[in-house]
Write a protein that holds these residues in place. Sequence first.
Motif, PDB file in Angstrom:
ATOM      1  N   SER A 116      32.954  42.808  37.159  1.00 38.40           N
ATOM      2  CA  SER A 116      33.230  42.133  35.892  1.00 38.40           C
ATOM      3  C   SER A 116      34.268  42.939  35.150  1.00 38.40           C
ATOM      4  O   SER A 116      34.379  44.159  35.314  1.00 38.40           O
ATOM      5  CB  SER A 116      31.954  41.980  35.065  1.00 38.40           C
ATOM      6  N   SER A 117      35.054  42.267  34.331  1.00 36.61           N
ATOM      7  CA  SER A 117      36.087  42.943  33.542  1.00 36.61           C
ATOM      8  C   SER A 117      36.273  42.168  32.253  1.00 36.61           C
ATOM      9  O   SER A 117      35.607  41.159  32.016  1.00 36.61           O
ATOM     10  CB  SER A 117      37.398  43.006  34.332  1.00 36.61           C
ATOM     11  N   ALA A 118      37.230  42.605  31.449  1.00 41.02           N
ATOM     12  CA  ALA A 118      37.499  41.918  30.189  1.00 41.02           C
ATOM     13  C   ALA A 118      38.005  40.506  30.453  1.00 41.02           C
ATOM     14  O   ALA A 118      37.818  39.599  29.646  1.00 41.02           O
ATOM     15  CB  ALA A 118      38.518  42.705  29.369  1.00 41.02           C
ATOM     16  N   GLY A 119      38.644  40.310  31.609  1.00 39.81           N
ATOM     17  CA  GLY A 119      39.182  38.999  31.953  1.00 39.81           C
ATOM     18  C   GLY A 119      38.131  38.045  32.493  1.00 39.81           C
ATOM     19  O   GLY A 119      38.418  36.872  32.720  1.00 39.81           O
ATOM     20  N   GLY A 120      36.944  38.503  32.779  1.00 38.07           N
ATOM     21  CA  GLY A 120      35.888  37.636  33.303  1.00 38.07           C
ATOM     22  C   GLY A 120      35.165  38.306  34.451  1.00 38.07           C
ATOM     23  O   GLY A 120      35.287  39.512  34.682  1.00 38.07           O
ATOM     24  N   THR A 121      34.421  37.489  35.193  1.00 38.80           N
ATOM     25  CA  THR A 121      33.658  38.023  36.314  1.00 38.80           C
ATOM     26  C   THR A 121      34.342  37.669  37.622  1.00 38.80           C
ATOM     27  O   THR A 121      35.024  36.650  37.731  1.00 38.80           O
ATOM     28  CB  THR A 121      32.228  37.460  36.326  1.00 38.80           C
ATOM     29  N   GLY A 122      34.112  38.519  38.619  1.00 43.97           N
ATOM     30  CA  GLY A 122      34.670  38.277  39.945  1.00 43.97           C
ATOM     31  C   GLY A 122      33.653  37.584  40.827  1.00 43.97           C
ATOM     32  O   GLY A 122      32.564  37.207  40.389  1.00 43.97           O
ATOM     33  N   ARG A 123      34.024  37.435  42.113  1.00 38.81           N
ATOM     34  CA  ARG A 123      33.126  36.781  43.056  1.00 38.81           C
ATOM     35  C   ARG A 123      31.958  37.706  43.390  1.00 38.81           C
ATOM     36  O   ARG A 123      32.091  38.928  43.350  1.00 38.81           O
ATOM     37  CB  ARG A 123      33.863  36.476  44.365  1.00 38.81           C
ATOM     38  N   LEU A 124      30.848  37.108  43.776  1.00 39.93           N
ATOM     39  CA  LEU A 124      29.691  37.842  44.265  1.00 39.93           C
ATOM     40  C   LEU A 124      29.723  37.738  45.778  1.00 39.93           C
ATOM     41  O   LEU A 124      29.748  36.649  46.336  1.00 39.93           O
ATOM     42  CB  LEU A 124      28.394  37.230  43.716  1.00 39.93           C
ATOM     43  N   VAL A 125      29.777  38.895  46.452  1.00 34.83           N
ATOM     44  CA  VAL A 125      29.953  38.934  47.901  1.00 34.83           C
ATOM     45  C   VAL A 125      28.740  39.599  48.534  1.00 34.83           C
ATOM     46  O   VAL A 125      28.260  40.621  48.046  1.00 34.83           O
ATOM     47  CB  VAL A 125      31.234  39.743  48.272  1.00 34.83           C
ATOM     48  N   ARG A 126      28.232  38.984  49.614  1.00 29.17           N
ATOM     49  CA  ARG A 126      27.132  39.596  50.360  1.00 29.17           C
ATOM     50  C   ARG A 126      27.730  40.566  51.367  1.00 29.17           C
ATOM     51  O   ARG A 126      28.612  40.223  52.149  1.00 29.17           O
ATOM     52  CB  ARG A 126      26.332  38.530  51.085  1.00 29.17           C
ATOM     53  N   MET A 127      27.208  41.819  51.354  1.00 31.10           N
ATOM     54  CA  MET A 127      27.699  42.856  52.267  1.00 31.10           C
ATOM     55  C   MET A 127      26.729  42.937  53.447  1.00 31.10           C
ATOM     56  O   MET A 127      25.521  42.944  53.261  1.00 31.10           O
ATOM     57  CB  MET A 127      27.753  44.216  51.560  1.00 31.10           C
ATOM     58  N   GLU A 128      27.254  43.007  54.631  1.00 31.18           N
ATOM     59  CA  GLU A 128      26.443  43.130  55.834  1.00 31.18           C
ATOM     60  C   GLU A 128      26.311  44.605  56.201  1.00 31.18           C
ATOM     61  O   GLU A 128      27.279  45.351  56.123  1.00 31.18           O
ATOM     62  CB  GLU A 128      27.084  42.371  57.007  1.00 31.18           C
ATOM     63  N   GLY A 129      25.128  45.039  56.612  1.00 33.64           N
ATOM     64  CA  GLY A 129      24.914  46.416  57.048  1.00 33.64           C
ATOM     65  C   GLY A 129      24.846  47.380  55.883  1.00 33.64           C
ATOM     66  O   GLY A 129      24.658  47.005  54.727  1.00 33.64           O
ATOM     67  N   LYS A 130      25.027  48.661  56.208  1.00 35.58           N
ATOM     68  CA  LYS A 130      24.962  49.699  55.182  1.00 35.58           C
ATOM     69  C   LYS A 130      26.356  49.965  54.627  1.00 35.58           C
ATOM     70  O   LYS A 130      27.349  49.885  55.341  1.00 35.58           O
ATOM     71  CB  LYS A 130      24.400  51.000  55.768  1.00 35.58           C
ATOM     72  N   MET A 131      26.391  50.306  53.354  1.00 36.32           N
ATOM     73  CA  MET A 131      27.665  50.594  52.691  1.00 36.32           C
ATOM     74  C   MET A 131      28.133  51.983  53.095  1.00 36.32           C
ATOM     75  O   MET A 131      27.399  52.949  52.994  1.00 36.32           O
ATOM     76  CB  MET A 131      27.479  50.521  51.177  1.00 36.32           C
ATOM     77  N   ASN A 132      29.384  52.052  53.597  1.00 33.16           N
ATOM     78  CA  ASN A 132      29.998  53.342  53.876  1.00 33.16           C
ATOM     79  C   ASN A 132      31.368  53.355  53.212  1.00 33.16           C
ATOM     80  O   ASN A 132      31.754  52.387  52.529  1.00 33.16           O
ATOM     81  CB  ASN A 132      30.071  53.610  55.390  1.00 33.16           C
ATOM     82  N   ALA A 133      32.107  54.407  53.405  1.00 32.34           N
ATOM     83  CA  ALA A 133      33.392  54.552  52.716  1.00 32.34           C
ATOM     84  C   ALA A 133      34.353  53.426  53.079  1.00 32.34           C
ATOM     85  O   ALA A 133      35.042  52.866  52.213  1.00 32.34           O
ATOM     86  CB  ALA A 133      34.009  55.906  53.048  1.00 32.34           C
ATOM     87  N   GLY A 134      34.424  53.050  54.373  1.00 34.28           N
ATOM     88  CA  GLY A 134      35.325  51.987  54.803  1.00 34.28           C
ATOM     89  C   GLY A 134      34.959  50.651  54.177  1.00 34.28           C
ATOM     90  O   GLY A 134      35.831  49.898  53.707  1.00 34.28           O
ATOM     91  N   MET A 135      33.655  50.335  54.164  1.00 36.35           N
ATOM     92  CA  MET A 135      33.213  49.075  53.562  1.00 36.35           C
ATOM     93  C   MET A 135      33.479  49.069  52.064  1.00 36.35           C
ATOM     94  O   MET A 135      33.816  48.036  51.482  1.00 36.35           O
ATOM     95  CB  MET A 135      31.725  48.853  53.827  1.00 36.35           C
ATOM     96  N   PHE A 136      33.343  50.235  51.421  1.00 34.44           N
ATOM     97  CA  PHE A 136      33.590  50.323  49.990  1.00 34.44           C
ATOM     98  C   PHE A 136      35.046  49.988  49.690  1.00 34.44           C
ATOM     99  O   PHE A 136      35.357  49.242  48.773  1.00 34.44           O
ATOM    100  CB  PHE A 136      33.223  51.718  49.471  1.00 34.44           C
ATOM    101  N   ARG A 137      35.979  50.538  50.514  1.00 31.04           N
ATOM    102  CA  ARG A 137      37.404  50.272  50.311  1.00 31.04           C
ATOM    103  C   ARG A 137      37.722  48.799  50.519  1.00 31.04           C
ATOM    104  O   ARG A 137      38.491  48.210  49.781  1.00 31.04           O
ATOM    105  CB  ARG A 137      38.249  51.141  51.233  1.00 31.04           C
ATOM    106  N   LEU A 138      37.108  48.187  51.534  1.00 23.32           N
ATOM    107  CA  LEU A 138      37.324  46.775  51.784  1.00 23.32           C
ATOM    108  C   LEU A 138      36.794  45.923  50.646  1.00 23.32           C
ATOM    109  O   LEU A 138      37.417  44.941  50.245  1.00 23.32           O
ATOM    110  CB  LEU A 138      36.650  46.343  53.100  1.00 23.32           C
ATOM    111  N   SER A 139      35.636  46.286  50.110  1.00 24.87           N
ATOM    112  CA  SER A 139      35.012  45.481  49.073  1.00 24.87           C
ATOM    113  C   SER A 139      35.795  45.535  47.777  1.00 24.87           C
ATOM    114  O   SER A 139      35.724  44.612  46.973  1.00 24.87           O
ATOM    115  CB  SER A 139      33.577  45.919  48.852  1.00 24.87           C
ATOM    116  N   THR A 140      36.528  46.594  47.529  1.00 22.32           N
ATOM    117  CA  THR A 140      37.281  46.689  46.271  1.00 22.32           C
ATOM    118  C   THR A 140      38.533  45.840  46.309  1.00 22.32           C
ATOM    119  O   THR A 140      39.160  45.630  45.282  1.00 22.32           O
ATOM    120  CB  THR A 140      37.658  48.152  45.967  1.00 22.32           C
ATOM    121  N   LYS A 141      38.938  45.321  47.475  1.00 22.52           N
ATOM    122  CA  LYS A 141      40.123  44.465  47.576  1.00 22.52           C
ATOM    123  C   LYS A 141      39.829  43.062  47.109  1.00 22.52           C
ATOM    124  O   LYS A 141      40.711  42.293  46.816  1.00 22.52           O
ATOM    125  CB  LYS A 141      40.621  44.419  49.028  1.00 22.52           C
ATOM    126  N   TYR A 142      38.589  42.647  47.067  1.00 20.67           N
ATOM    127  CA  TYR A 142      38.251  41.270  46.663  1.00 20.67           C
ATOM    128  C   TYR A 142      38.510  41.098  45.220  1.00 20.67           C
ATOM    129  O   TYR A 142      38.144  41.164  44.282  1.00 20.67           O
ATOM    130  CB  TYR A 142      36.781  40.962  47.023  1.00 20.67           C
TER     131      TYR A 142
END
Length: 142
Positions: A116-142
């Motif tokens: 969420s930000s001042a401009g509104g809310t973003g999409r809600l995404v379901r993550m598969e598996g455990k969160m690691n550094a690579g998945m974190f970087r990918l998730s921030t691109k959405y």
Amino acid sequence: MKSKELSVDLRDRTVSRLRSGEGYRKISAALKVPMSTVASIIWKGKKFGTTRTLPRVGRPARLSDRGRRALVREVTRNPMVTLTGLQCLVSGGHHPANTIPTVKHGGGSIMLWGCSSAGGTGRLVRMEGKMNAGMFRLSTKY
């Protein structure tokens, strides 16, 4: 609060002064100890026949007198009380009358990622598996 133990010499002098005919008040003033201490030394001397520190046996009780009375009262009132019920009573835990039993099934879980930000809310995404550094970087691109 427990106080430090008195020396054997002081206890022996207390008993010898009593045997020589002095009263508790005189002994207290002469040895500079409270009268209650003098009385305690004399009482222990009469009860155990010595002024020496006797060895203590067993593990100290974890249950107070108040807790013991509460247990007896509960068992008298409800002879079918369970061990868990008694443990809750003693430890001051949750009383069964104030708790709602639940039934748990399986151990599933899902991880969701959103923003969420001042401009509104973003999409809600379901993550598969455990969160690691690579998945974190990918998730921030959405």
